[in-house]
Design a protein around this motif. Structure first.
Motif, PDB file in Angstrom:
ATOM      1  N   VAL A 187      -0.396   6.287  -1.310  1.00 35.34           N
ATOM      2  CA  VAL A 187      -0.768   6.003  -2.444  1.00 35.34           C
ATOM      3  C   VAL A 187      -2.067   5.179  -2.632  1.00 35.34           C
ATOM      4  O   VAL A 187      -3.015   5.746  -3.586  1.00 35.34           O
ATOM      5  CB  VAL A 187       0.322   5.096  -3.418  1.00 35.34           C
ATOM      6  CG1 VAL A 187       0.037   4.853  -4.686  1.00 35.34           C
ATOM      7  CG2 VAL A 187       1.595   6.023  -3.490  1.00 35.34           C
ATOM      8  N   TYR A 188      -2.492   4.249  -1.895  1.00 33.18           N
ATOM      9  CA  TYR A 188      -3.586   3.327  -2.156  1.00 33.18           C
ATOM     10  C   TYR A 188      -4.784   3.718  -1.325  1.00 33.18           C
ATOM     11  O   TYR A 188      -5.716   2.971  -1.121  1.00 33.18           O
ATOM     12  CB  TYR A 188      -3.278   1.905  -2.036  1.00 33.18           C
ATOM     13  CG  TYR A 188      -2.377   1.415  -3.085  1.00 33.18           C
ATOM     14  CD1 TYR A 188      -3.005   1.071  -4.582  1.00 33.18           C
ATOM     15  CD2 TYR A 188      -0.878   1.361  -2.989  1.00 33.18           C
ATOM     16  CE1 TYR A 188      -2.056   0.556  -5.258  1.00 33.18           C
ATOM     17  CE2 TYR A 188      -0.297   0.794  -3.947  1.00 33.18           C
ATOM     18  CZ  TYR A 188      -0.629   0.554  -5.142  1.00 33.18           C
ATOM     19  OH  TYR A 188       0.208  -0.037  -6.128  1.00 33.18           O
ATOM     20  N   ILE A 194       8.438   2.731   3.233  1.00 30.05           N
ATOM     21  CA  ILE A 194       7.845   1.902   2.259  1.00 30.05           C
ATOM     22  C   ILE A 194       6.357   1.889   2.543  1.00 30.05           C
ATOM     23  O   ILE A 194       5.352   1.997   1.728  1.00 30.05           O
ATOM     24  CB  ILE A 194       8.386   0.717   2.114  1.00 30.05           C
ATOM     25  CG1 ILE A 194      10.006   1.036   1.195  1.00 30.05           C
ATOM     26  CG2 ILE A 194       7.602  -0.120   1.145  1.00 30.05           C
ATOM     27  CD1 ILE A 194      10.594  -0.160   1.239  1.00 30.05           C
ATOM     28  N   LEU A 195       6.316   1.409   3.901  1.00 30.77           N
ATOM     29  CA  LEU A 195       4.817   1.052   4.414  1.00 30.77           C
ATOM     30  C   LEU A 195       3.947   2.433   4.322  1.00 30.77           C
ATOM     31  O   LEU A 195       2.601   2.132   3.931  1.00 30.77           O
ATOM     32  CB  LEU A 195       4.794   0.653   5.911  1.00 30.77           C
ATOM     33  CG  LEU A 195       5.527  -0.670   6.213  1.00 30.77           C
ATOM     34  CD1 LEU A 195       5.671  -0.911   7.406  1.00 30.77           C
ATOM     35  CD2 LEU A 195       4.826  -1.670   5.228  1.00 30.77           C
ATOM     36  N   PHE A 235      -3.777  -3.254   3.779  1.00 28.58           N
ATOM     37  CA  PHE A 235      -3.151  -4.432   3.312  1.00 28.58           C
ATOM     38  C   PHE A 235      -3.334  -5.411   4.458  1.00 28.58           C
ATOM     39  O   PHE A 235      -2.120  -5.505   5.170  1.00 28.58           O
ATOM     40  CB  PHE A 235      -1.640  -4.063   2.737  1.00 28.58           C
ATOM     41  CG  PHE A 235      -1.667  -3.196   1.607  1.00 28.58           C
ATOM     42  CD1 PHE A 235      -2.067  -3.305   0.476  1.00 28.58           C
ATOM     43  CD2 PHE A 235      -1.416  -1.962   1.944  1.00 28.58           C
ATOM     44  CE1 PHE A 235      -2.046  -2.328  -0.774  1.00 28.58           C
ATOM     45  CE2 PHE A 235      -1.396  -0.891   1.034  1.00 28.58           C
ATOM     46  CZ  PHE A 235      -1.522  -1.071  -0.129  1.00 28.58           C
ATOM     47  N   LEU A 294       3.014   3.348   0.467  1.00 33.01           N
ATOM     48  CA  LEU A 294       1.995   2.694  -0.047  1.00 33.01           C
ATOM     49  C   LEU A 294       0.502   2.754   0.560  1.00 33.01           C
ATOM     50  O   LEU A 294      -0.278   2.830  -0.269  1.00 33.01           O
ATOM     51  CB  LEU A 294       2.432   0.912   0.252  1.00 33.01           C
ATOM     52  CG  LEU A 294       3.557   0.601  -0.577  1.00 33.01           C
ATOM     53  CD1 LEU A 294       3.985  -0.803   0.016  1.00 33.01           C
ATOM     54  CD2 LEU A 294       3.394   0.621  -2.110  1.00 33.01           C
ATOM     55  N   TRP A 295       0.601   3.382   1.774  1.00 27.75           N
ATOM     56  CA  TRP A 295      -0.853   3.554   2.035  1.00 27.75           C
ATOM     57  C   TRP A 295      -1.239   4.879   1.723  1.00 27.75           C
ATOM     58  O   TRP A 295      -2.402   5.171   1.306  1.00 27.75           O
ATOM     59  CB  TRP A 295      -0.554   3.561   3.833  1.00 27.75           C
ATOM     60  CG  TRP A 295      -1.709   4.291   4.413  1.00 27.75           C
ATOM     61  CD1 TRP A 295      -3.111   3.619   4.626  1.00 27.75           C
ATOM     62  CD2 TRP A 295      -2.168   5.638   4.935  1.00 27.75           C
ATOM     63  NE1 TRP A 295      -4.157   4.631   5.250  1.00 27.75           N
ATOM     64  CE2 TRP A 295      -3.457   5.838   5.467  1.00 27.75           C
ATOM     65  CE3 TRP A 295      -1.325   6.771   4.740  1.00 27.75           C
ATOM     66  CZ2 TRP A 295      -3.771   6.912   5.838  1.00 27.75           C
ATOM     67  CZ3 TRP A 295      -1.765   7.922   5.255  1.00 27.75           C
ATOM     68  CH2 TRP A 295      -2.994   8.086   5.833  1.00 27.75           C
ATOM     69  N   TYR A 315      -0.763  -8.859   3.303  1.00 32.88           N
ATOM     70  CA  TYR A 315       0.502  -8.315   3.221  1.00 32.88           C
ATOM     71  C   TYR A 315       1.273  -7.972   4.356  1.00 32.88           C
ATOM     72  O   TYR A 315       2.337  -7.964   4.325  1.00 32.88           O
ATOM     73  CB  TYR A 315       0.717  -7.305   1.959  1.00 32.88           C
ATOM     74  CG  TYR A 315       0.181  -7.540   0.509  1.00 32.88           C
ATOM     75  CD1 TYR A 315       1.173  -8.236  -0.300  1.00 32.88           C
ATOM     76  CD2 TYR A 315      -0.992  -7.374  -0.033  1.00 32.88           C
ATOM     77  CE1 TYR A 315       0.656  -9.140  -1.370  1.00 32.88           C
ATOM     78  CE2 TYR A 315      -1.380  -7.854  -1.285  1.00 32.88           C
ATOM     79  CZ  TYR A 315      -0.367  -8.692  -1.887  1.00 32.88           C
ATOM     80  OH  TYR A 315      -0.894  -9.275  -3.223  1.00 32.88           O
ATOM     81  N   PHE A 363      -0.314   0.792   7.347  1.00 31.75           N
ATOM     82  CA  PHE A 363      -0.146  -0.205   6.441  1.00 31.75           C
ATOM     83  C   PHE A 363      -1.218  -1.335   6.447  1.00 31.75           C
ATOM     84  O   PHE A 363      -1.741  -1.662   5.599  1.00 31.75           O
ATOM     85  CB  PHE A 363       1.076  -0.822   6.302  1.00 31.75           C
ATOM     86  CG  PHE A 363       1.352  -1.706   5.140  1.00 31.75           C
ATOM     87  CD1 PHE A 363       1.915  -1.422   3.869  1.00 31.75           C
ATOM     88  CD2 PHE A 363       1.579  -3.048   5.336  1.00 31.75           C
ATOM     89  CE1 PHE A 363       1.851  -2.285   2.824  1.00 31.75           C
ATOM     90  CE2 PHE A 363       1.786  -4.048   4.508  1.00 31.75           C
ATOM     91  CZ  PHE A 363       2.034  -3.749   3.185  1.00 31.75           C
TER      92      PHE A 363
END
Length: 276
Positions: free
Chosen positions: A111-112, A104-105, A31, A108-109, A34, A27
């Motif tokens: 996906v992006y 979640i971490l 980010f 998100l990694w 964040y 993550f």
């Protein structure tokens, strides 16, 4: 703790912390800002949870708050017990939160992320996060189920000899002195004597002393539960008690009794023990 228990404990911490560090690293690679916000929020939540649990380790309230803040930093990576009592539900709640955060971490990694740069290790990284976490939880269950010191003390001794009971932490009851095993009919006398010699009966046996009636001494009554007030107040109360008891010891030879209020029951401490 046995060597096997220490090894399982090390594997449990190694697997769970590795999963946590890997998810945080993935993550943080995308980010940056964040990631800092997430760490601060998680630290505040964990510190508030520890404060709400009511720890009692330090002498002052400010030291206790500082201790809880340090525990909140440790809770970013792993969990450890800071309060007496059953830890099952607290541990389950912590690992559920950590599993949700890791999901979640890493999600998100994934996906992006940049597919060109991360396709070679994206799937192995995700599998490593969940496999190490599952392995750590499995080792933790094995440790608490079989090799934890408290669990080992609750298990029956594997042998009936006194040495095995002492090794497992189960002392013999005073009313039941150790006896030699029964002699089978087909064994000879010499074999029986050798087996009895190898049963490791205790060499020293102390007879139970007859009960001695102690004279009733002065009784100090405290209208508050024991170990349920902050550490600074405990230190203050114990300092006052120490002065009082030092004076009473010169007045009467009997033991000074201290009685605390514990709900409907009364807990009496026949001899003074400082909580420091």
């Amino acid at each position: 703790m046995s060597y096997r228990g220490a090894l399982l404990h090390l594997c449990w911490r190694l697997f769970t912390i590795s999963s946590r560090v890997l998810s945080l690293a993935l993550f943080a690679s995308l980010f940056h800002i964040y990631f800092g916000i997430f760490v601060v929020l998680h630290w505040c939540a964990m510190a508030f949870w520890v404060v709400h649990g009511g720890t009692d380790f330090c002498m002052s309230k400010w030291e206790e708050v500082l201790f809880n803040m340090v525990v909140g930093i440790v809770y970013i990576f792993c969990w450890f017990n800071v309060k007496e009592g059953r830890t099952r539900y607290r541990m389950i709640a912590y690992y559920i939160v950590v599993l949700a955060e890791n999901t979640i971490l890493t999600g998100l990694w994934y996906v992006y992320r940049d597919p060109v740069l991360t396709d070679s290790y994206a799937v192995p990284a995700l599998c490593s996060v969940y496999l190490t976490f599952a392995g750590g939880v499995l080792v933790m269950v094995l440790y608490y189920g079989f090799l934890h010191p408290a669990t080992a003390h609750l298990q029956p001794s594997p042998a009936s000899s006194c040495c095995a009971q002492l090794l497992w932490g189960l002392p013999l009851p005073p009313s039941a002195p150790p006896t030699a095993p029964p002699t089978p009919a087909h064994m000879t006398k010499s074999q029986t004597e050798e087996d009895v010699a190898e049963t490791c009966l205790p060499v020293f046996q102390v007879r139970s002393a007859p009960p001695v009636s102690k004279p009733e001494g002065p009784l100090i009554k405290i209208d508050m539960p024991r170990k349920r007030y902050p550490a600074w107040d405990a230190h203050y109360v114990d300092r006052r008690l120490r002065r009082t008891i030092n004076i009473l010891q010169y007045i009467t030879p009997a033991a000074v009794g201290i009685r605390y209020r514990d709900g409907p029951l009364l807990y009496e401490l026949l001899q003074y023990e400082s909580s420091l």
